[in-house]
Design an enzyme around this catalytic site. Structure first.
Site, PDB file in Angstrom:
ATOM      1  N   SER A 165      -9.931  -0.937   6.966  1.00  0.00           N
ATOM      2  CA  SER A 165      -9.356  -0.743   5.626  1.00  0.00           C
ATOM      3  C   SER A 165      -8.583  -1.928   5.072  1.00  0.00           C
ATOM      4  CB  SER A 165      -8.435   0.491   5.628  1.00  0.00           C
ATOM      5  OG  SER A 165      -9.204   1.664   5.736  1.00  0.00           O
TER       6      SER A 165
ATOM      7  N   LYS B 142       0.854  -1.193   0.000  1.00  0.00           N
ATOM      8  CA  LYS B 142       0.000   0.000   0.000  1.00  0.00           C
ATOM      9  C   LYS B 142       0.885   1.237   0.000  1.00  0.00           C
ATOM     10  CE  LYS B 142      -3.994   1.916   2.554  1.00  0.00           C
ATOM     11  NZ  LYS B 142      -4.886   1.692   3.717  1.00  0.00           N
TER      12      LYS B 142
ATOM     13  N   SER C  45      -9.771   1.580   2.732  1.00  0.00           N
ATOM     14  CA  SER C  45      -8.931   2.363   1.846  1.00  0.00           C
ATOM     15  C   SER C  45      -7.878   1.539   1.102  1.00  0.00           C
ATOM     16  CB  SER C  45      -8.230   3.447   2.659  1.00  0.00           C
ATOM     17  OG  SER C  45      -7.351   2.876   3.618  1.00  0.00           O
TER      18      SER C  45
END
Length: 488
Positions: free
Chosen positions: A178, A79, A154
């Protein structure tokens, strides 16, 4: 099964037996990325040359007879809020679009020590604020199961990449769900470890008392392998737990006879899609068939978790994001004076959702409102934690849906923040209590994956993995992967 859909555990065995080389494996995944990335759009930054160089180094080490771990030579991705030395870390924001960190996050160092091959950095909602990955500065990521739907957020990029066969595993961050919510939407395994089990050093902060780093994988075994590599004490993170790291792979025994599973009735409420509720109840029945003792329980303060979460998280975000002022690093717009420069830089550098949360958090912390909002939210947080503590005096695991719905359509909720925030309804209480939790696939509704969330007491990741593994082994025949058309 295609090589890029093999598990990390299986390709690790192929590498160890020298039936395939790390460079060959990395080229196979890079070919897969070239074929499907135009549809999925999981990556913000790709580093193919560096990946091949890392793979060749692992192959050379294997020829020398070096002692290599199970993740050596396996391609993965991160990420884009995890700092990577020499590779830009954007947080999918204009504010950090060109920022190249001078150091690696703790978890990145650990994976490098394990011989992992970094393919690149993955898309996310800006500064991890969102539940659909539509708040990215660059582009929305698409769900590999239905390209017209969101992958969750996210950490939408990390979930979509693993589901699409663009990486064997990935790392994401989980502040209110997330990791688990996108894992549920994309039909992969996603784990949020206990707060303090994995160091946050080098993770760009959103809400420091809630953030946690964890793995995405296609199987529970891979999840255990990755957690083994990244867990452990880090003196650079004062909240990192100074505890021994158990043998997570050794905990994977397909036996849950006598395990006590609590099923909170507050997680089956109005608003949950009926087929999602039915699939999760079916999964809980399978746990009972496998020998677990499943009983309905109550967590009475659950209904207050979401509003309290959005006060605590936004207050901490308001404080953490104050550092982006155009002075030390990141995006900067010149102004006629210092204040004008601040205003122009922050107005232009942040997207709408980040600005909304900064304003909410600043309001909650402001003089005259602190006691009424922020302090009250902290008191609610204590009540939520006590609910869980009481439940874990009688139960080993709690079982709930991960999300009230399957993946929704792109654009469906982007103009309705409250509807978007409700995506976190079943996941944010876990962050408020600092507990470990995992989302594992438990079926399909409308052709889209549904996730079962399992929650354990602090630092009981072994129990969590054991129950998840047992369920996965018992239902493995129903697993399948999205069929993406490869672009020649």
């Amino acid at each position: 099964m295609e090589l890029f859909y093999q598990s990390a555990y299986e390709v690790s065995r192929l590498l160890a037996r020298k039936e395939i080389g790390a460079e060959e494996l990395t080229r196979a995944v890079l070919d897969r990325i070239e074929g499907v990335e135009g549809q999925v759009k999981a990556f913000v930054t790709l580093t193919p040359e560096a990946a091949l160089e890392q793979a060749r180094a692992i192959d050379a080490a294997r020829v020398r007879g070096d002692d290599l771990g199970p993740l050596a030579g396996i391609p993965m991705a991160l990420k884009d809020n995890l700092c990577t030395e020499g590779v830009r870390t954007t947080c999918s924001s204009k504010m950090l679009e060109n920022w190249v960190p001078p150091y690696d996050a703790f978890v990145v160092k650990k994976l490098k020590e394990a011989g992992a091959v970094l393919l690149g950095k993955l898309n996310m909602d800006e500064f991890a604020m969102g539940s659909s990955t539509e708040n990215s500065r660059f582009f929305p990521t698409r769900n590999p199961w239905d390209l017209e739907r969101v992958p969750g957020g996210s950490s939408g990029g990390p979930a979509a990449a693993v589901a699409a066969g663009e990486a064997f595993y990935s790392l994401g961050s989980d502040t209110g769900g997330s990791i688990r919510q996108p894992a549920s939407f994309c039909g992969v395994v996603g784990m949020k470890p206990t707060y303090g089990r994995v160091s946050r050093s080098g993770l760009v902060a959103f809400a420091s008392s809630l953030d946690q780093i964890g793995p995405f994988a296609r199987e529970v075994t891979d999840c255990a392998l990755v957690l083994q590599a990244i867990a452990g004490h880090d003196p650079a993170d004062s909240t990192s737990g100074d505890l021994p790291v158990p043998d997570y792979l050794g905990a994977l025994q397909a036996d849950i006879k006598g395990i006590k599973v609590g099923v909170p009735k507050e997680y089956f409420v109005e608003g949950i899609e009926p087929e999602v509720a039915n699939l999760v109840r079916w999964a809980i029945d399978r746990l009972a068939d496998l020998g677990a003792i499943c009983e309905e329980i109550s967590l009475p303060h659950t209904e207050y978790a979401l509003p309290a979460y959005y006060l605590v998280a936004t207050a901490e975000a308001s404080s953490n994001l104050a550092r982006y002022d155009g002075v030390a690093y990141g995006f900067r717009l010149p102004g006629k004076d210092l204040v004008d420069m601040y205003v122009k830089t922050r107005s232009e550098g942040f997207g709408p959702e980040v600005k909304r949360r900064i304003m909410l958090g600043t309001y909650a912390l402001s003089s005259g409102y602190y006691d009424a909002y922020y302090l009250k939210a902290l008191k609610v947080r204590t009540l939520i934690r006590r609910d869980f503590e009481e439940a874990f005096q009688r139960y080993d695991i709690l079982a709930t849906p991960t999300s009230p719905t399957v993946a929704f359509r792109l654009g469906e909720r982007i103009t309705d923040p409250l509807a978007m925030y409700l995506s976190d309804l079943f996941t944010c209480p876990v962050n408020m209590a600092g507990l470990p939790a995992i989302s594992i696939p438990c079926g399909f509704s409308q052709g889209l994956p549904v996730g079962l969330q399992l929650i354990a007491k602090p630092f009981a990741e072994e129990t969590l993995l054991r129950v998840a593994y047992t369920f996965e082994q018992a239902t493995a025949s129903s697993r399948r992967w999205p069929q993406l058309g490869v672009v020649a």
